[in-house]
Write a protein that holds these residues in place. Sequence first.
Motif: not given
Length: 260
Positions: A171-188
């Motif tokens: 994705a970063r090769k295609e566009v300037p990525v402003a922000v990423v949204q992924n799962v992250l928590n104390v279980n993951d």
Amino acid sequence: MTSTPPGGTIEIAGKTVSRLGFGTMRLTGPGTWGDPDDRTQALTVLRHAVHTHGITHIDTADAYGPHTAEHLIKDALHPYPDDLLIATKVGLARPAPNVWEPHGHPVYLRSCVEASLRRLGVEQLKLCYLHRIDSEVPITDQLGTLAALRDEGKIGHIGISKVTTESFELARKEVPVAVVQNVLNVNDRYDPVMERCRDEEIPYVPYRPLDAGAAAPGGNVTTPLTWLLARGPHIAPIPGTSNPQHLNDIVQAVDGGGWT
């Protein structure tokens, strides 16, 4: 309104916003489908998030409802405060409750952006994510469509959601990525993309930060949220709720923590 934004501040998509954001998926009906049981309460939660608690980062998607959350945001908050960032997402079709299907055809993505502009009552989506990368469509076509809409002024910044390290780099090769949204928590607890975002100074927005309550046994939201904020200053979680008291508990969990 609180004098200090909850969790401190972070710059996302060219705006300085509260590090604690608010996710709107839980403002819809069961199965993330249709209207909530108590529409008045959903509007109240949105207004309290912004006007009472000082949250200036609202996360939504055309797929929530579908369309329900975007309508609620407009009804609750329009005209929007100048410091409010509303981030939405496109690229997931919703044929039925609890069913989510990536749909990255350029014509579909363009129509989704146009519709979100109308529902939210804005001339530009300040931050628009590709909700999911569709494996059936070249990523160049998907992100190229959003880039074209950015060039037309209909999108301000482009984000990506639920990505692997490989797709993040593509994705970063295609566009300037402003922000990423992924799962992250104390279980993951581990996501290598979070570390790449830290290295590249790209904001990282953990969705499902409380793991649908599983990360907060007994209603203790302080530990999972402070754990996330301690991962680095580029972290900006977006917990969601449809209950005003639960929202108050979430804000109190990070208020006064000195997060910057």
